[in-house]
Design an enzyme around this catalytic site. Structure first.
Site, PDB file in Angstrom:
ATOM      1  N   ASP A 160       0.807  -1.226   0.000  1.00 21.71           N
ATOM      2  CA  ASP A 160       0.000   0.000   0.000  1.00 21.71           C
ATOM      3  C   ASP A 160       0.840   1.276   0.000  1.00 21.71           C
ATOM      4  O   ASP A 160       0.401   2.308  -0.491  1.00 21.71           O
ATOM      5  CB  ASP A 160      -1.019   0.000   1.157  1.00 21.71           C
ATOM      6  N   GLU A 411       4.821 -10.612   4.621  1.00 23.81           N
ATOM      7  CA  GLU A 411       3.546 -11.175   4.170  1.00 23.81           C
ATOM      8  C   GLU A 411       3.623 -11.888   2.828  1.00 23.81           C
ATOM      9  O   GLU A 411       2.799 -11.645   1.936  1.00 23.81           O
ATOM     10  CB  GLU A 411       2.469 -10.087   4.129  1.00 23.81           C
ATOM     11  N   TYR A 466      -4.994  -8.272  11.995  1.00 22.82           N
ATOM     12  CA  TYR A 466      -5.841  -7.067  12.075  1.00 22.82           C
ATOM     13  C   TYR A 466      -7.264  -7.428  12.506  1.00 22.82           C
ATOM     14  O   TYR A 466      -8.233  -6.947  11.932  1.00 22.82           O
ATOM     15  CB  TYR A 466      -5.839  -6.360  10.716  1.00 22.82           C
ATOM     16  N   TYR A 470      -9.588  -5.324   9.736  1.00 19.82           N
ATOM     17  CA  TYR A 470      -9.975  -5.939   8.459  1.00 19.82           C
ATOM     18  C   TYR A 470     -10.918  -7.123   8.673  1.00 19.82           C
ATOM     19  O   TYR A 470     -11.681  -7.488   7.788  1.00 19.82           O
ATOM     20  CB  TYR A 470      -8.737  -6.407   7.681  1.00 19.82           C
ATOM     21  N   GLU A 502       2.651  -6.848  13.219  1.00 17.35           N
ATOM     22  CA  GLU A 502       1.747  -5.751  12.817  1.00 17.35           C
ATOM     23  C   GLU A 502       0.394  -5.952  13.468  1.00 17.35           C
ATOM     24  O   GLU A 502      -0.166  -7.059  13.409  1.00 17.35           O
ATOM     25  CB  GLU A 502       1.535  -5.726  11.290  1.00 17.35           C
ATOM     26  N   LYS A 566      -2.939   4.385  10.069  1.00 17.69           N
ATOM     27  CA  LYS A 566      -2.786   3.530  11.257  1.00 17.69           C
ATOM     28  C   LYS A 566      -1.693   4.045  12.191  1.00 17.69           C
ATOM     29  O   LYS A 566      -1.362   3.401  13.189  1.00 17.69           O
ATOM     30  CB  LYS A 566      -2.501   2.089  10.838  1.00 17.69           C
TER      31      LYS A 566
HETATM   32  C1  GCB Z   1      -0.270  -5.109   6.085  1.00 16.52           C
HETATM   33  C2  GCB Z   1       0.984  -4.728   5.396  1.00 16.52           C
HETATM   34  C3  GCB Z   1       1.292  -3.245   5.546  1.00 16.52           C
HETATM   35  C4  GCB Z   1       0.022  -2.434   5.346  1.00 16.52           C
HETATM   36  C5  GCB Z   1      -0.953  -2.841   6.417  1.00 16.52           C
HETATM   37  C6  GCB Z   1      -2.285  -2.088   6.322  1.00 16.52           C
HETATM   38  O1  GCB Z   1      -0.521  -6.245   6.390  1.00 16.52           O
HETATM   39  O2  GCB Z   1       2.079  -5.489   5.811  1.00 16.52           O
HETATM   40  O3  GCB Z   1       2.268  -2.903   4.607  1.00 16.52           O
HETATM   41  O4  GCB Z   1       0.248  -1.072   5.377  1.00 16.52           O
HETATM   42  O5  GCB Z   1      -1.235  -4.197   6.317  1.00 16.52           O
HETATM   43  O6  GCB Z   1      -2.444  -1.064   6.949  1.00 16.52           O
HETATM   44  O7  GCB Z   1      -3.166  -2.562   5.594  1.00 16.52           O
END
Ligand code: GCB
Length: 626
Positions: A160, A411, A466, A470, A502, A566
């Protein structure tokens, strides 16, 4: 590769500043052959994308050209003359006057050109660099090129963060003696309850006797050695510790029998790193990571290195009680790693292998998934490029005590056919290149403890999760259950240390609600607190890296409004509510979680306004344990 340094035998000229700049196609054929026909100037170091106010430049796909003139100091007549780029993102071709002197692929590691004999000391030359930002299935990171309705190339990619490009790090001209040191490798150990061992290996351009001394912070020589390899013993060594950095200085000289021919020096932190059972050990003591996944990202300069941000970011790491960070998703400027060495911040050093996951592409574009690993997608050539990235990263960062683990990829599609065949040789290569540091990859949410094919190959299971964002968006109760079941699955299966590499929730600074409402500051704090409750229930948990330290720039996407939000800090480094909650937890963890030492060795006072009285927002770790 040794970092350029001014020493008794070496001189250094910095080439940062304003360079002529132009897009390929606007400059005529063979632009390096004369002064660039442009009125644009670009700052170096900086990504070029946000410097100007032109969509055409920001969105440009392909080559851009940088140019300046350089004068070689006239005193360098007997010297070897080297041009060094700390990085050119993602590929570069370098011309000195009309001559191509270097080509390099890989956007975040340094490369050099030897100009000896090409340019006479005292004279000036035209330095022209073509920088290519294109990402394909055989680059690291990968991307996809298509042609738009206007016949112009379009770039998409599977991560992203914005594809910033250009000369984002310093450029140097330096001299070394003709007979010179080419490399130094240092590893350290601690034996007999306190004796430090500093093993060294030197490489030189030609055979030459070598000697070295190790000097402590007060200037005393604590050990001396000779030859191209050996081990120095330091009785009662002061160890490099998280939160309490201590650096010796290794001074190395090569001789011609009578004179010093070349001299170089290197900071050395004596420490050990190991994974034992479910623990991550630094100096034999369990270490618990608190901190962030970061980005090199600021307004206007993009990924351009900036010492003011460096200093400020580290103060904020310290302020939150962070003891570590991951260089997500590419190697950071070497200045950052050196700063971490000096300030006792622990680093997980990651390659630029982000987005080796076409399930993510499908998720982002809504198109049917393509296989990640296949001759048309991520293939043997990608793997060879990835191997080269690993070699260059480890070559650059192997001597930094702050670096405690290599992260081979972020990932990857570790649950897909072909993942093991792709990664097993790369993880093996990493261990061969550096047998002293543990290895990890971070696992995407689609990779479960059941279907993942890589976790048995790595030392630490790093998970990006997440739940509540998500998955089970806004429903922290369900998220808590899902997260715990997920983590327990990995813990039971692998018996290895687990860390959350993360976890985070997008948050608009200034948006508030009394309800559990995603995007609000309160929700971010509650989301983190939920995660922390679960982490504290998993005995093999060794760390938590919040995603992300600060809001950052992204490519265009309907799920991103002015970037990824984030961050615990905004892009201009203002704290959101969660920053105070994190600070309370992380400074409070000291003494409660083994090794959760903050950067000031646990000296923090919690003086921040306490926005986190509600137990639902922040529960000090100790409270859950008693
Ligand atoms: C992830 C990625 C990271 C993204 C993040 C997000 O899993 O590793 O690069 O920025 O999610 O905020 O979606």
């Amino acid at each position: 590769m040794l970092k350029p340094l001014a020493t008794a035998t070496r001189e250094l000229v910095n080439l940062d500043g304003l360079w002529l700049f132009g897009l390929d196609g606007t400059l005529g054929p063979e632009p390096w052959k004369s002064r660039l026909e442009t009125r644009l100037e670009a700052a170096v170091p900086a990504s070029y994308n946000d410097l100007f106010a032109e969509q055409k430049i920001r969105d440009h796909v392909g080559l851009v050209w940088y140019q300046r003139t350089v004068r070689v100091p006239r005193g360098w007549s007997d010297q070897r003359i080297v041009l060094r780029f700390d990085a050119a993102t993602h590929a570069a071709a370098v011309y000195v006057d009309d001559t191509l002197v270097a080509e390099h692929v890989g956007g975040y590691t340094p490369f050099e050109a030897d100009l000896t004999g090409l340019i006479a000391p005292g004279t000036e030359f035209r330095l022209t660099v073509a920088v290519d930002n294109r990402l394909t299935n055989i680059t690291i990171p990968p991307g996809k090129l298509t042609v738009g309705a206007d016949g112009q190339e379009r770039q998409t990619y599977f991560h992203d963060f914005y594809n910033y490009a250009g000369l984002a790090r310093s450029v140097w001209l330096y001299s070394t003696p003709r007979s010179h040191l080419t490399d130094i490798t240092v590893t350290t150990d601690v034996v007999d309850g306190g004796t430090g061992l500093v093993s060294y290996r030197l490489a030189t351009s030609e055979p030459a006797p070598a000697s070295m001394r190790l000097i402590d912070e007060t200037g005393n020589t604590v050990a001396t050695g000779e030859g191209h390899s050996g081990t120095l013993r330091v009785e009662d060594a002061v160890l490099w510790r998280p939160g309490a950095a201590y650096l010796y200085r290794l001074e190395v000289e090569i001789h011609d029998g009578w004179h010093v021919v070349d001299a170089y020096e290197l900071p050395v932190g004596i420490r050990t790193v190991a994974v034992q059972g479910e623990q991550f050990l630094i100096n034999g003591e369990p270490f618990y990571f608190t901190g962030f996944g970061k980005h090199e990202d600021t307004a206007i300069r993009g990924k351009g290195h900036d010492n003011a941000y460096l200093v400020h970011d580290f103060r904020l790491l310290d302020w939150t009680g962070a003891n570590s960070f991951r260089t997500s998703h590419y190697p950071y400027a070497e200045e950052v790693i050196e700063f971490a060495d000096r300030h006792g911040i622990v680093v997980i050093d990651e390659t630029a292998a982000v987005g080796l996951n076409l399930a993510v592409e499908a998720g982002l574009t809504g198109q049917p998934p393509r296989p990640t690993f296949s001759p048309e997608t991520i293939n043997d050539q990608t793997q060879a490029a990835h191997a080269q990235h690993l070699r260059e990263l480890i070559d650059r960062d192997k001597n930094h005590p702050s670096v405690v683990m290599w992260c081979v990829a972020n990932e990857p599609s570790s649950n897909e056919d072909g993942a093991r065949e792709y990664f097993e040789p790369l993880i093996k290569l990493t261990r061969e290149l550096d047998p002293t540091r543990p290895v990890t990859t971070t696992a995407v949410i689609f990779a479960t403890s059941e279907n993942d094919r890589l976790a048995d190959l790595v030392d630490v299971v790093s998970l990006n999760r997440y739940y509540g964002w998500y998955v089970a968006t806004g429903d922290l109760e369900t998220a808590e259950k899902l997260l715990e079941a997920d983590l327990r699955g990995w813990a039971a299966k692998h018996g290895k240390p687990i860390m959350m590499s993360e976890y985070g929730a997008d948050t608009i600074a200034g948006l508030h609600s009394v309800l559990d409402t995603p995007w609000t500051e309160e929700f971010q704090a509650g989301f983190l607190a939920m995660n922390h409750r679960v982490f504290d229930r998993i005995p093999s948990f060794v760390g938590e890296h919040v995603w992300n330290f600060a809001d950052f720039g992204t490519g265009p996407a309907i799920h991103r409004v002015d970037g990824n939000k984030k961050g615990i800090f905004t892009r201009d480094r203002r704290p959101k509510t969660a920053a105070f909650a994190l600070r309370e937890r992380w400074t409070g963890l000291h003494g409660r979680k083994p090794g959760s030492i903050t950067a000031q060795n646990g000296q923090h006072q919690t003086t921040a306004p306490d926005f986190t009285q509600e137990p639902a927002l922040s529960t000090p770790a100790g409270a859950q344990r008693s």
